[in-house]
Design a protein around this motif. Structure first.
Motif, PDB file in Angstrom:
ATOM      1  N   GLN A 616      15.549 -32.590 -27.116  1.00 24.03           N
ATOM      2  CA  GLN A 616      15.032 -33.531 -27.566  1.00 24.03           C
ATOM      3  C   GLN A 616      14.825 -35.067 -27.763  1.00 24.03           C
ATOM      4  O   GLN A 616      14.844 -35.734 -27.468  1.00 24.03           O
ATOM      5  N   LEU A 617      16.597 -35.216 -27.506  1.00 25.20           N
ATOM      6  CA  LEU A 617      17.320 -36.685 -27.820  1.00 25.20           C
ATOM      7  C   LEU A 617      17.632 -37.022 -25.857  1.00 25.20           C
ATOM      8  O   LEU A 617      17.062 -38.184 -25.570  1.00 25.20           O
ATOM      9  N   ALA A 618      17.847 -35.899 -24.994  1.00 29.04           N
ATOM     10  CA  ALA A 618      17.307 -36.541 -23.872  1.00 29.04           C
ATOM     11  C   ALA A 618      15.478 -37.218 -23.384  1.00 29.04           C
ATOM     12  O   ALA A 618      15.475 -37.904 -22.707  1.00 29.04           O
ATOM     13  N   ILE A 619      14.495 -36.198 -23.567  1.00 30.82           N
ATOM     14  CA  ILE A 619      13.327 -36.366 -24.009  1.00 30.82           C
ATOM     15  C   ILE A 619      13.385 -37.907 -24.187  1.00 30.82           C
ATOM     16  O   ILE A 619      11.695 -38.704 -23.520  1.00 30.82           O
ATOM     17  N   ILE A 620      13.178 -38.376 -25.352  1.00 36.54           N
ATOM     18  CA  ILE A 620      14.006 -39.542 -26.652  1.00 36.54           C
ATOM     19  C   ILE A 620      13.391 -40.606 -25.056  1.00 36.54           C
ATOM     20  O   ILE A 620      13.276 -41.431 -25.477  1.00 36.54           O
TER      21      ILE A 620
END
Length: 852
Positions: A616-620
């Motif tokens: 989720q962090l990488a996608i954001i």
């Protein structure tokens, strides 16, 4: 191969084949492309063709197979898709008028990296790569032969070059030196990566496409790529763009494994678009927009001003709902200008292509008016780039008939009114029969010959047919053309003129239309650079409207960037997972790391959502750095220069690499290349070996990142023992996935909470997976025994703590960098730059054995 005397045609075949030994040679003979010898045998098997032979009665008949020329493209597509090259030899003169053997020559070599017409192309880029070397450095150039995109860079080593090749998803690499089988580049490119390798030793250094500011190695590599393309395409490619030098560090760096683990462009498990970030974001309406969106995802920005400019346009389009809807409708009528321009350059454009180009240009004024009407300065460069090319639009709409056929040799292409001579031919063809009938009636009445009629045959053309009984009434202006037994054939000056016009119209009309169309092609080719510039602008508009559409429908927010290394995401979501699951089922999470926090150590049970939280962090971050809005209530981010991941595992058995080896290689890449501006995501690192080995490596890696790298890091682990590191490492914090235990039932809340997890739930996960009840009870019993044994061992150690503590201290000293130690001296002697991963692992094992 037969030693018997060959026909001139077969001798010609062998001469041409000698120049293309690594390609299937399609040799045009009449209505077929023929293959001979080994080409025929292999192609017959691949393409399921009937294998016959030439000169069947000879001692050694020549194997032969053929495909019809009008359906050859499908066969070529199949061969190229399987990694083969195809050389196409055409007849260069009319067999009816040729003296001796018909002259033939190769007009194009289709290779996996240069294919332009394949029905298997999905609308994305197909990059051809050239690789050259100079000392220890490597030059890498790549080109899309269809769109004309052309780039070059210089890499410090082969690993960097092969990483870029993987990122570009290339199928063919042109090598600029003689590659031996023992060469490490050959082993990697051909063996591990299974690429089609071609060789090009000479470079085109005089091309105007080469920038004189290039380094010598960049210029040499780009020149060899141009020379190879010229050698295979054998035509003027004036749609190729000037080469653009670039540096990998100019964009957010992510290797192929990282992109695959994050499902950026395709779902790594299915290989399909569905379930990828690209799938979520793709609301583009044009093929050009789709390609550009892929490129943005592949190479996010690191320059804040460029990102924020995109954000501003997205905001403008979000606020203008009605205008955006009109914009979308206008974009639906836009065809793939880049590919249409390339077809003009290739000399393969059809009337349909030009009609599509004309329709596209007709939509540009409307698109420009919509954006201009918003009166937003941030749209200025886009509006300026929407060049409607009115003169080209007028030419196409005036020249090409809307109902023109695809075939360009049979007429019906050019509009009436465009060419005076063609119009005359058409009038003659349309009215010729009427004129003949009128002339016949006129002469019948004037002569008094009641049965006078005009006939036609190939020998005599048009003539008046007069029976012998009426010969006395033949007018003086008739002249005899032929005498038959019972009649005579006559001509007149007027009939001759009429015949000439009709015959000329029939024979010349289609030929003239072909000539006019070819002139149109040439005229359109003068606009290729302007068309490519227009295509880039339209693609950008399309991607930005797509981002606005997704931001609105998926409830995304505009992220803000900070110069401080602060990360504050409130109720962040994994947008792809949320769309697949449905918003009602997805549990959002905060991700907060202040300036003093470098590492989050994440503990919690399997299946509880640790990996999703990390992804989720990488996608954001990726969404933010392409200029998109992000799935959160609030998002404040630093700008990252790279993302490194080790999430999930997949054995590379063919490459001879175990899961643990892949883990260590990816960890090594992150540790060596990451900076304090990077993002590192490590999931369950170290579980591929024995418990103490894995735990020791995990702790050493955490300490190294903490003490020497400083990158923002999420480190998920099942080693609960590592949570005590928060007492030693001031920039590390513990978080865990919360659970709810009630009536001996465990519920994973998928919510990240502060502090370490207090226990593992492996047996509960096994229960969810459906393992037998008896097996689960046995596992629970064994767990109780192990925990009791561990407690007893701890008590024993406390009674004799000094030796144990001394031993622990000695081991921890390896990671705390003591001032001197024999093992440390051995470590200093290792030259890691020259060691293979396996050699490094063996050296580590030797050092570990020394400690025992």
């Amino acid at each position: 191969m037969t030693t018997e005397k060959l026909s001139p045609g077969m001798q010609q075949y062998l001469e041409i084949k000698a120049d293309y030994p690594d390609a299937f040679l399609l040799f045009r003979m009449g209505d077929f492309y023929e293959l001979f010898y080994d080409d025929a045998v292999e192609a017959a098997q691949i393409l399921e063709l009937t294998l016959t032979s030439r000169n069947r009665n000879a001692t050694n008949p020549i194997p032969m197979a053929g495909v019809p020329y009008h359906s050859a493209q499908a066969y070529i597509d199949t061969l190229v898709d399987l990694g083969h090259k195809v050389a196409i030899a055409e007849q260069m003169e009319d067999p009816k008028t040729a003296v001796g053997v018909v002259k033939r020559a190769v007009v194009q070599v289709v290779t996996p990296g240069t294919v332009a017409e394949s029905s298997k192309l999905d609308g994305g880029n197909n990059f051809l790569i050239a690789l050259d070397k100079w000392g220890a450095s490597y030059g890498l150039a790549y080109m899309d032969v269809v769109t004309g995109d052309f780039y070059v860079t210089e890499m410090a080593d082969l690993a960097g070059a092969t990483g870029e090749i993987r990122n570009l998803r290339a199928r063919e690499v042109v090598v600029g030196w003689t590659l031996e089988e023992g060469d490490s580049a050959h082993q990697v490119l051909s063996g591990q990566m299974n690429l089609v390798l071609s060789t090009q030793l000479e470079a085109d250094l005089e091309s105007p496409l080469l920038d004189q500011r290039l380094s010598d190695l960049e210029k040499q590599t780009a020149g060899k790529l141009l020379a190879y393309v010229a050698r295979t395409q054998l035509r003027e490619l004036n749609h190729l763009k000037p080469v653009r030098p670039y540096q990998v560090r100019d964009v957010l760096q992510m290797d192929y494994a990282t992109k695959a683990s994050l499902d950026l462009l395709e779902n790594a498990r299915t290989g399909k678009k569905h379930g990828s970030l690209f799938w979520l974001l793709d609301q583009t309406k044009t093929a050009m927009g789709m390609r550009l969106l892929r490129a943005w995802l592949d190479r996010p920005l690191i320059e804040r001003s460029q990102i924020e400019e995109r954000q501003q346009v997205v905001q403008v389009l979000m606020d203008a709902f009605i205008e955006r809807a009109d914009l979308v409708e206008s974009l639906k009528g836009v065809y793939d200008i880049e590919r249409l321009a390339s077809r003009v350059s290739f000399g393969k454009s059809t009337p349909k292509d030009l009609l599509q180009l004309g329709q596209t240009l007709g939509n540009i004024p409307q698109i420009k008016a919509i954006l201009s009407g918003l009166e937003q300065p941030v749209l200025g460069s886009l509006i300026e780039g929407l060049d409607p090319l009115p003169e080209l639009y007028s030419l196409i709409t005036a020249a090409i008939d809307p109902d023109a056929p695809t075939v360009i040799t049979e007429g019906g292409i050019i509009k009436t009114g465009f060419d005076e001579t063609l119009d005359k031919y058409r009038v003659v063809m349309r009215d010729g029969a009427v004129w003949i009938a009128e002339l016949e009636a006129k002469e019948r009445e004037a002569s008094g010959i009641s049965n006078l009629k005009i006939d036609y045959n190939r020998k005599d053309g048009y003539y008046f047919h007069v029976t012998n009984s009426q010969l006395g009434h033949v007018p003086d202006h008739f002249f005899r053309k032929a005498t038959l037994k019972n009649s005579e054939r006559y001509g007149t000056e007027e009939l001759t003129l009429l015949e000439r016009d009709i015959m000329e119209a029939r024979e010349q009309s289609a030929s003239l239309e072909y000539e006019i169309f070819m002139r149109l092609r040439t005229e359109v080719s003068k606009y290729i650079q302007r068309l490519q510039s227009l295509a880039q602008t339209i693609a950008t508009v399309d991607v930005l409207q797509s981002l606005a559409e997704v931001a609105e429908t998926q409830h995304l927010v505009c992220p803000t960037f900070t110069e401080e290394r602060v990360l504050d995401i409130v109720n962040g979501r994994h947008a792809v997972v949320e769309k697949v699951m449905g918003a009602q089922r997805y549990v959002p999470n905060h991700i907060q790391m202040d300036q003093n926090t470098a590492i989050q150590l994440i503990t919690g049970p399997n299946m509880s959502g640790k990996s999703t939280y990390m992804r989720q962090l990488a996608i954001i971050v990726i969404l933010a750095q392409i200029g998109s809005y992000v799935p959160a209530d609030v998002a404040t981010l630093p700008l990252f220069d790279a993302i490194f991941t080790r999430i999930g595992a997949a054995d590379d058995l063919v490459g001879g690499q175990s899961t643990f080896m892949v883990e260590m290689m990816e960890a090594n890449k992150a540790i060596r290349l990451a900076t304090e501006k990077s993002l590192i995501l490590f999931d369950e690192l170290g579980r591929g070996t024995a418990t103490y080995d894995g735990m020791a490596l995990a702790q050493a890696i955490i300490e190294h990142i903490h003490n020497h790298v400083g990158a923002k890091t999420l480190f998920a682990t099942h080693y609960h023992e590592l949570t005590s590191l928060s007492d030693q490492l001031k920039h590390l914090v513990n978080v865990h996935v919360a659970t709810l235990e009630q009536n001996e039932q465990v519920t994973f809340l998928h919510k990240i909470a502060q502090g370490p997890a207090d226990k593992s739930y492996g047996i509960h996960v096994a229960k969810i997976a459906g393992l037998p009840e008896g097996l689960l009870k046995r596992a629970d019993h064994i767990l109780g025994q192990l925990e009791a044994h561990s407690a007893q061992l701890a008590a024993d150690q406390s009674r004799s703590s000094e030796p144990v503590q001394a031993n622990q201290a000695a081991q921890l000293d390896l990671f705390a960098e003591p001032t001197s130690h024999p093992i440390l001296e051995q470590l200093r002697q290792l030259n890691l730059n020259t060691m293979t991963p396996m050699e490094a692992m063996l050296a580590l094992a030797d050092l570990q054995q020394s400690l025992k």
